[in-house]
Write an enzyme that holds these catalytic residues in place. Structure first.
Site, PDB file in Angstrom:
ATOM      1  N   GLU A  76       0.830  -1.199   0.000  1.00 25.07           N
ATOM      2  CA  GLU A  76       0.000   0.000   0.000  1.00 25.07           C
ATOM      3  C   GLU A  76       0.871   1.257   0.000  1.00 25.07           C
ATOM      4  O   GLU A  76       1.927   1.317   0.631  1.00 25.07           O
ATOM      5  CB  GLU A  76      -0.880  -0.016   1.252  1.00 25.07           C
ATOM      6  CG  GLU A  76      -1.770   1.210   1.424  1.00 25.07           C
ATOM      7  CD  GLU A  76      -2.484   1.239   2.767  1.00 25.07           C
ATOM      8  OE1 GLU A  76      -3.535   1.900   2.844  1.00 25.07           O
ATOM      9  OE2 GLU A  76      -1.994   0.613   3.734  1.00 25.07           O
ATOM     10  N   LYS A 169     -10.449   0.552  -0.902  1.00 25.13           N
ATOM     11  CA  LYS A 169     -10.372   0.353   0.547  1.00 25.13           C
ATOM     12  C   LYS A 169     -11.619   0.887   1.248  1.00 25.13           C
ATOM     13  O   LYS A 169     -12.057   2.005   1.004  1.00 25.13           O
ATOM     14  CB  LYS A 169      -9.123   1.054   1.084  1.00 25.13           C
ATOM     15  CG  LYS A 169      -8.816   0.771   2.554  1.00 25.13           C
ATOM     16  CD  LYS A 169      -7.504   1.429   2.945  1.00 25.13           C
ATOM     17  CE  LYS A 169      -7.112   1.154   4.391  1.00 25.13           C
ATOM     18  NZ  LYS A 169      -5.845   1.826   4.747  1.00 25.13           N
ATOM     19  N   CYS A 202      -4.627  -3.309   4.194  1.00 24.09           N
ATOM     20  CA  CYS A 202      -4.134  -2.900   5.508  1.00 24.09           C
ATOM     21  C   CYS A 202      -5.181  -2.928   6.626  1.00 24.09           C
ATOM     22  O   CYS A 202      -5.492  -3.979   7.163  1.00 24.09           O
ATOM     23  CB  CYS A 202      -3.497  -1.514   5.400  1.00 24.09           C
ATOM     24  SG  CYS A 202      -2.347  -1.154   6.773  1.00 24.09           S
TER      25      CYS A 202
END
Length: 534
Positions: A76, A169, A202
């Site tokens: 990321e 995300k 993440c």
């Protein structure tokens, strides 16, 4: 089994190459995966120059694998920025390497170059980008003045460079310039080596959606996560968390992490369910990040028996910890008991808090006159807060280190450890350690082993611990025990994330968003000042 005897670990830089196998079609029961631990360039040039430098690093690592990979993953936030955005198509029939009629004109050149690289090296490729997307502005919601929105996005290329998956995300972390989608996405893709992958980014890993949705609802057994993760002691350092998550979900996990240890960021690995880590890297001894590629042969079935003789273990030599680490909040709310540092000690202890009870059986002996750590046994049931108004409901039982006898020092690294490592003469040897946790049953939860060695901050491998579960009427009994003496323990715990209590799927309040923006700006300023002073 014979196939597993060929398993290997490479750690490659752009200047070093070891090549032993070719890419697989999956017929031997394995595929070859690569994950990058990557240091982004964040200063020293214009946004375009930094992008080009990062892209060159990506291409160099891809070339270093010499065509041996089936799939490569980059982390990321290590490629472009909000100044160098790109459009990302949901999918394409043809390679993105060449322009096609009707292509979005906002598709950036660097994305096409990565598509070309995937084709050149005949590998599936996962990268994370800052995406520019058209603004969908319902009448009851105020629009931006930009005319577009920005997403934190994974994009997946097949071996020909065609886009086969995209994920935006959902659970944002200190990302004030980034937008969420209206609804969470579940992103998957199929490969020619008979593995179907799900992927996310993440902070998503701490919440049920999308991470657990992929595993529990869709039955995905091969998972990819791109990360820029701040490690936290004593339970959530990067590789420790990755390995525990893969273990409890019984899945293969390819985790690619950013490398910025002076900012507390490092941690990448390839994990095969309860077979543990096949490759892993934590930059604990350096303050400058690295660009390395970790490669391993990964079983198509993460629950298939594997040859334990090839298991990788943490080095026995003590190592300093220079990685900047966060500390678990709410430690004063734990119910704890401090271990007396007396040679030849043993104890059986039951510690309860609310609906959780933890039974400990432990024998230990300090080596030397001044052990490097204090240790506590503890239990906790509570709500933990992240940087914004985002929460998880946690139940945990564990042994963990403290830098002094004060419970608020637990999860802090001493000056001695930061500079010199865990000195041999100051160790505590645990000859027996067993935890039995009684966890209340809930429909949506994940209970993981959370173990940590002071050597490079790696989790214990399967040969070092036993794990068993038993379902009772309204409880799950989980037992974890040490299989052999250990002298570098920092954490040995059962860590339960209960998703339906307190947690709000990563959403933030207005006040939390404002606080997050201020924290983001402050952290950025401090990091820039630190780099300038260096």
């Amino acid at each position: 089994m014979v196939g597993f005897q060929l398993r290997f670990l490479w750690i490659l830089s752009g200047f070093f190459l070891v090549s032993l196998v070719v890419a697989s079609d999956g017929s031997d029961g394995f595929y070859t995966a690569g994950v990058a631990e990557f240091r982004p360039e964040i200063m020293g040039g214009s946004s375009q120059q930094l992008l080009e430098t990062n892209l060159a690093g990506y291409l160099e690592l891809m070339a270093s694998a010499n065509g041996t990979t089936d799939i490569i993953v980059f982390p990321e936030a290590t490629l472009n920025s909000v100044v160098t955005l790109t459009a990302v198509p949901e999918s394409t029939k043809l390679s993105l390497c060449e322009e096609q009629p009707g292509d979005d004109p906002e598709i950036a050149l660097f994305l096409r170059q990565l598509a070309c690289a995937a084709r050149e090296h005949s590998t599936y490729l996962v990268v994370n980008v800052k995406e520019r997307a058209p603004e969908n502005c319902p009448s009851d919601i105020s629009c931006t003045n930009l005319g577009y929105v920005v997403h934190n996005t994974n994009v997946v290329f097949d071996r020909q460079g065609a886009v086969i998956s995209r994920y935006r995300k959902w659970n944002l972390y200190l990302e004030p310039s980034t937008d969420r989608t209206e609804e969470p996405e579940l992103a998957t893709f199929q490969t020619d080596f008979n593995a179907t992958f799900g992927h996310f980014i993440c902070f998503d890993m701490l919440f049920y959606t999308p991470a657990q949705d992929l595993v529990e609802r869709l039955g995905i057994r091969h998972v990819i996560v791109t990360k820029m993760f701040n490690s936290e002691l004593p339970f959530l350092t990067a590789s420790q968390f990755q390995q525990g998550w893969a273990w409890s979900n019984r899945v293969n996990l390819l985790a690619s992490g950013g490398s910025f240890p002076q900012g507390g960021i490092s941690g990448s690995g390839i994990y095969a369910g309860q077979h543990g880590a096949l490759a892993r890297l934590m930059m604990t001894e350096e303050t400058v990040g690295q660009r390395r590629l970790l490669l391993a042969k990964v079983p198509l079935n993460p629950e298939e028996n594997m040859d334990a003789s090839d298991e990788i273990l943490e080095p026995e030599d003590p190592t300093p910890i220079k990685l900047k680490l966060l500390q678990q909040p709410e430690l004063k709310k734990f119910t704890t008991w401090e271990l007396p540092m007396i040679k030849g000690s043993s104890v059986e202890k039951r510690i309860c808090q609310e609906d959780l009870c933890c039974e400990f059986r432990i024998s230990w002996s300090p080596v030397g006159t001044h052990p490097g750590y204090s240790y506590r046994l503890g239990a906790w049931v509570g709500e933990r807060r992240y940087e914004e108004e985002q929460y998880s409901a946690i139940r945990l039982c564990g042994l963990f280190t403290c830098s002094s006898s004060d419970v608020e020092s637990c999860g802090l690294v001493s000056d001695e450890q930061r500079e010199l490592g865990h000195l041999v003469e100051n160790q505590v040897v645990f000859t027996e350690l067993q935890i039995l946790g009684e966890f209340v049953r809930r429909p949506r939860r994940l209970i993981m082993p959370s173990t940590l060695s002071s050597s490079h901050l790696y989790a214990l491998q399967p040969s070092q611990l036993n794990w068993s579960t038993e379902e009772l009427d309204n409880l799950t009994q989980i037992k974890m025990e040490l299989r052999q003496p250990h002298s570098q323990l920092m954490t040995f715990a059962l860590y339960g994330n209960y998703f339906d209590e307190y947690a709000n799927d990563g959403a933030t309040t207005v006040e939390g968003s404002r606080l997050g923006t201020l924290l983001f700006l402050l952290i950025t300023l401090l990091m820039m000042m630190h780099l300038i002073w260096e």
